[in-house]
Design a protein around this motif. Structure first.
Motif, PDB file in Angstrom:
ATOM      1  N   THR A 122      32.605  77.947  13.588  1.00 19.80           N
ATOM      2  CA  THR A 122      33.467  77.970  14.821  1.00 19.80           C
ATOM      3  C   THR A 122      32.704  78.730  15.948  1.00 19.80           C
ATOM      4  N   GLU A 123      31.940  79.726  15.600  1.00 21.98           N
ATOM      5  CA  GLU A 123      31.130  80.542  16.735  1.00 21.98           C
ATOM      6  C   GLU A 123      30.191  79.820  17.055  1.00 21.98           C
ATOM      7  N   VAL A 124      29.621  78.929  16.249  1.00 21.17           N
ATOM      8  CA  VAL A 124      28.459  78.052  16.801  1.00 21.17           C
ATOM      9  C   VAL A 124      28.356  76.617  16.979  1.00 21.17           C
ATOM     10  N   GLU A 125      29.724  76.346  17.379  1.00 26.47           N
ATOM     11  CA  GLU A 125      29.857  74.886  17.730  1.00 26.47           C
ATOM     12  C   GLU A 125      29.477  74.534  19.039  1.00 26.47           C
ATOM     13  N   GLU A 126      28.328  74.587  19.263  1.00 24.12           N
ATOM     14  CA  GLU A 126      27.397  74.071  20.391  1.00 24.12           C
ATOM     15  C   GLU A 126      26.230  73.202  20.069  1.00 24.12           C
ATOM     16  N   ARG A 127      25.738  72.441  20.976  1.00 21.57           N
ATOM     17  CA  ARG A 127      24.654  71.539  20.743  1.00 21.57           C
ATOM     18  C   ARG A 127      23.420  72.196  21.262  1.00 21.57           C
ATOM     19  N   PHE A 128      22.759  73.111  20.516  1.00 22.58           N
ATOM     20  CA  PHE A 128      21.552  73.647  20.513  1.00 22.58           C
ATOM     21  C   PHE A 128      20.409  72.889  21.096  1.00 22.58           C
ATOM     22  N   ASP A 129      20.347  71.715  20.418  1.00 21.96           N
ATOM     23  CA  ASP A 129      19.409  70.806  20.761  1.00 21.96           C
ATOM     24  C   ASP A 129      19.796  69.297  20.502  1.00 21.96           C
ATOM     25  N   GLU A 130      19.225  68.248  20.868  1.00 20.52           N
ATOM     26  CA  GLU A 130      19.754  67.206  20.779  1.00 20.52           C
ATOM     27  C   GLU A 130      19.323  66.798  19.298  1.00 20.52           C
ATOM     28  N   ASN A 131      18.266  67.154  18.530  1.00 17.48           N
ATOM     29  CA  ASN A 131      17.576  66.980  17.409  1.00 17.48           C
ATOM     30  C   ASN A 131      18.056  67.906  16.562  1.00 17.48           C
ATOM     31  N   MET A 132      19.023  68.099  16.214  1.00 17.86           N
ATOM     32  CA  MET A 132      19.790  69.283  15.485  1.00 17.86           C
ATOM     33  C   MET A 132      20.639  68.829  14.239  1.00 17.86           C
ATOM     34  N   ALA A 133      20.679  69.778  13.329  1.00 13.99           N
ATOM     35  CA  ALA A 133      21.928  69.641  12.042  1.00 13.99           C
ATOM     36  C   ALA A 133      22.579  71.022  11.837  1.00 13.99           C
ATOM     37  N   PHE A 134      23.605  70.936  11.288  1.00 14.54           N
ATOM     38  CA  PHE A 134      24.212  72.148  10.569  1.00 14.54           C
ATOM     39  C   PHE A 134      23.748  72.300   9.102  1.00 14.54           C
ATOM     40  N   THR A 135      23.554  73.589   8.805  1.00 13.48           N
ATOM     41  CA  THR A 135      23.235  74.020   7.145  1.00 13.48           C
ATOM     42  C   THR A 135      24.161  74.963   6.650  1.00 13.48           C
ATOM     43  N   PRO A 136      25.272  74.628   6.100  1.00 12.41           N
ATOM     44  CA  PRO A 136      26.188  75.574   5.619  1.00 12.41           C
ATOM     45  C   PRO A 136      25.767  75.923   4.142  1.00 12.41           C
ATOM     46  N   HIS A 137      26.189  77.106   3.649  1.00  8.91           N
ATOM     47  CA  HIS A 137      26.001  77.555   2.430  1.00  8.91           C
ATOM     48  C   HIS A 137      27.422  77.644   1.688  1.00  8.91           C
ATOM     49  N   ILE A 138      27.364  77.634   0.054  1.00  4.55           N
ATOM     50  CA  ILE A 138      28.758  77.791  -0.336  1.00  4.55           C
ATOM     51  C   ILE A 138      28.328  78.237  -2.035  1.00  4.55           C
ATOM     52  N   TYR A 139      29.021  79.338  -2.236  1.00  4.07           N
ATOM     53  CA  TYR A 139      28.963  79.868  -3.626  1.00  4.07           C
ATOM     54  C   TYR A 139      29.976  80.244  -4.347  1.00  4.07           C
ATOM     55  N   PHE A 140      31.131  80.002  -3.878  1.00  6.39           N
ATOM     56  CA  PHE A 140      32.222  80.114  -4.862  1.00  6.39           C
ATOM     57  C   PHE A 140      32.588  81.677  -5.567  1.00  6.39           C
ATOM     58  N   MET A 141      32.257  82.516  -4.847  1.00  8.50           N
ATOM     59  CA  MET A 141      32.434  84.081  -5.492  1.00  8.50           C
ATOM     60  C   MET A 141      33.581  84.710  -5.269  1.00  8.50           C
ATOM     61  N   HIS A 142      34.594  84.023  -4.496  1.00  7.33           N
ATOM     62  CA  HIS A 142      35.828  84.693  -4.407  1.00  7.33           C
ATOM     63  C   HIS A 142      36.647  84.550  -5.568  1.00  7.33           C
ATOM     64  N   PRO A 143      37.495  85.549  -6.055  1.00 13.62           N
ATOM     65  CA  PRO A 143      38.294  85.537  -7.309  1.00 13.62           C
ATOM     66  C   PRO A 143      39.282  84.294  -7.364  1.00 13.62           C
ATOM     67  N   ARG A 144      39.551  84.054  -6.202  1.00 15.09           N
ATOM     68  CA  ARG A 144      40.630  82.801  -6.091  1.00 15.09           C
ATOM     69  C   ARG A 144      40.254  81.544  -6.904  1.00 15.09           C
ATOM     70  N   PHE A 145      38.668  81.476  -6.889  1.00 17.08           N
ATOM     71  CA  PHE A 145      38.262  80.303  -7.427  1.00 17.08           C
ATOM     72  C   PHE A 145      38.050  80.040  -8.764  1.00 17.08           C
ATOM     73  N   PHE A 146      38.228  81.546  -9.377  1.00 18.30           N
ATOM     74  CA  PHE A 146      38.114  81.542 -11.168  1.00 18.30           C
ATOM     75  C   PHE A 146      39.291  81.693 -11.646  1.00 18.30           C
ATOM     76  N   GLU A 147      40.381  81.608 -10.868  1.00 17.49           N
ATOM     77  CA  GLU A 147      41.949  81.765 -11.559  1.00 17.49           C
ATOM     78  C   GLU A 147      42.318  80.535 -12.072  1.00 17.49           C
TER      79      GLU A 147
END
Length: 453
Positions: free
Chosen positions: A228-253
């Motif tokens: 949300t806070e980096v929704e900006e086109r910093f360059d014409e030749n760019m991509a977003f690279t998210p991370h995800i790990y499923f560490m919150h307890p709600r995922f294990f219930e």
């Protein structure tokens, strides 16, 4: 060369979907993967202090050359990988006592790995994993203090951008480099969001002054969960690279796999709303599983997430290829020289929970936990990684306690290495040689299946 077109990454005009691994614990040492009780900088500092410059340099030369060899690149190719993400700590290029005085020595090792990968048809992304002044509070960015000075210090920001220029100038003509992952897992407080954006602008400007071609990869806040806070086109030749790990307890219930699948898909789709609006490519730079009490559900989530990424055309690289025992697809043997010689520290780390990323039950801290539960809000954030204020305070308390213990144990750990003759150091380092390591077969099977879809 690699470029972007809309939401796709192209190589020489043909679509290229990133699939592969991270080379964690190589140019950026991490506590739970290397075995030390402190952080990267403390091991380097104390090894040099107690063992001298020559032994320090000899150890790291052995370590870098052993950790990733031709057979490792071949192993990844046979698995089906087409990409290796290479994290680095700024300290392999720059000494805090000599700001802006960048050393080219690390390039020899990185160049060698890039060429080994090229021979196997594997491209690389360079990842700035630990920045000057720290971009996050944890040990995984070499932070022993919990403070994040990068966002409030102009000098740190200028050093950060200048080092990117130094790196980009070296790799500007290397067609086996996909691009540059500008900053790993930034975790600024809300008052530092604009400072993060400024860091990105400075880095992109510095890179583009010497390299007009390579892709710029941007990570989100909250350890690259929220864009949300980096929704900006910093360059014409760019991509977003998210991370995800499923560490919150709600995922294990939930035990039902379809319920898990829905939780996962909702999280992934919410994570990438900004990328879809900007129409930029999405590459999951990190996701993975770790040995421990929630290994089985996390492996299931990994399987489901890779399936979802593939269905959406998202790239992905797993954390991590190799380590001591916890998160590596390939890990050292239990009876290896490294583990035998550091057994005492392995036990101390278990006793004091030094390898735990998020806070957990610990009788010694329960009194503080009880008070925090009374005084702080328990409402979680929108994303799965966003815990309540109470949990955040507990986590910071936990982090500071384990960092204090690790900081006190760090000199003793380094002394153990400093006292070893070179021949013994060679035996220890060979513990990370692929031929002496063990493959987690159930993890391998999941990756082997999904990487071919």
């Amino acid at each position: 060369m690699f470029t972007t077109s809309g939401n796709r990454i192209l190589r020489d005009g043909k679509e290229f979907v990133i699939r592969g691994y991270n080379l964690g614990n190589w140019m950026m040492l991490e506590r739970f993967m290397f075995g030390f009780p402190g952080v990267d900088q403390l091991f380097r500092r104390y090894l040099k202090f107690y063992g001298g410059q020559e032994k320090h340099d000899r150890f790291f030369d052995l370590y870098y050359r052993t950790y990733f060899q031709k057979k490792d690149a071949r192993f990844l190719k046979e698995l089906g990988c087409n990409t290796l993400r290479i994290p680095f700590n700024y300290r392999v290029f720059e000494d805090d006592r000599k700001p802006f005085d960048f050393s080219p020595e690390a390039f020899a090792y990185i160049d060698h790995v890039i060429e080994l990968c090229r021979e196997q048809g594997i491209a690389v992304v360079l990842d700035y994993h630990a920045a000057q002044g720290y971009q996050a509070y944890g040990h995984c960015v070499d932070n022993i203090t919990g403070n994040m000075q990068l966002y409030y210090d102009d000098q740190c920001q200028k050093r950060f951008a200048a080092l990117w220029k130094f790196v980009a100038e070296h790799y500007r003509n290397n067609d086996n480099v996909i691009g540059y992952d500008i900053m790993n897992e930034p975790t600024p407080a809300p008052d530092a969001y604009e400072a993060l954006r400024r860091c990105y602008r400075l880095a992109v400007e510095a890179i583009r002054s010497v390299d007009k071609d390579h892709i710029i990869f941007i990570e989100g806040t909250g350890a690259s969960y929220d864009f949300t806070e980096v929704e900006e086109r910093f360059d014409e030749n760019m991509a977003f690279t998210p991370h995800i790990y499923f560490m919150h307890p709600r995922f294990f219930e939930p035990q039902d796999r379809e319920v898990r699948r829905k939780l996962l898909i909702d999280e992934i789709d919410r994570q990438n709303e900004a990328a879809r609006r900007l129409n930029v490519p999405i590459w999951y730079g990190e996701t993975g599983v770790s040995v421990g009490p929630v290994e089985r559900p996390r492996l299931d989530y990994l399987d489901l997430s890779l399936e979802a990424f593939n269905e959406r055309g998202y790239g992905w690289t797993i954390w991590t290829y190799k380590d001591l025992w916890r998160m590596g697809l390939v890990s050292t043997a239990e009876d290896c020289e490294w583990r035998k010689k550091t057994r005492r520290f392995i036990e101390l780390k278990k006793k004091y929970n030094l390898d735990v990323t998020m806070y957990g039950e610990w009788d010694h801290l329960q009194m503080f936990y009880d008070d925090i539960d009374q005084d702080f809000d328990h409402t979680p954030g929108e994303f799965g990684y966003q815990r309540s204020r109470a949990d955040q305070v507990k986590n910071m308390l936990w982090t500071n306690v384990v960092n204090a213990i690790g900081q006190e144990l760090a000199p003793e750990y380094a002394k153990l290495f400093a006292a070893q003759p070179v021949e013994e150091l060679e035996k220890m380092v060979k513990s990370f040689d692929l031929d002496q390591c063990r493959v987690k077969q159930d993890w391998y099977d999941v990756i082997y299946k999904r990487i071919r879809e």
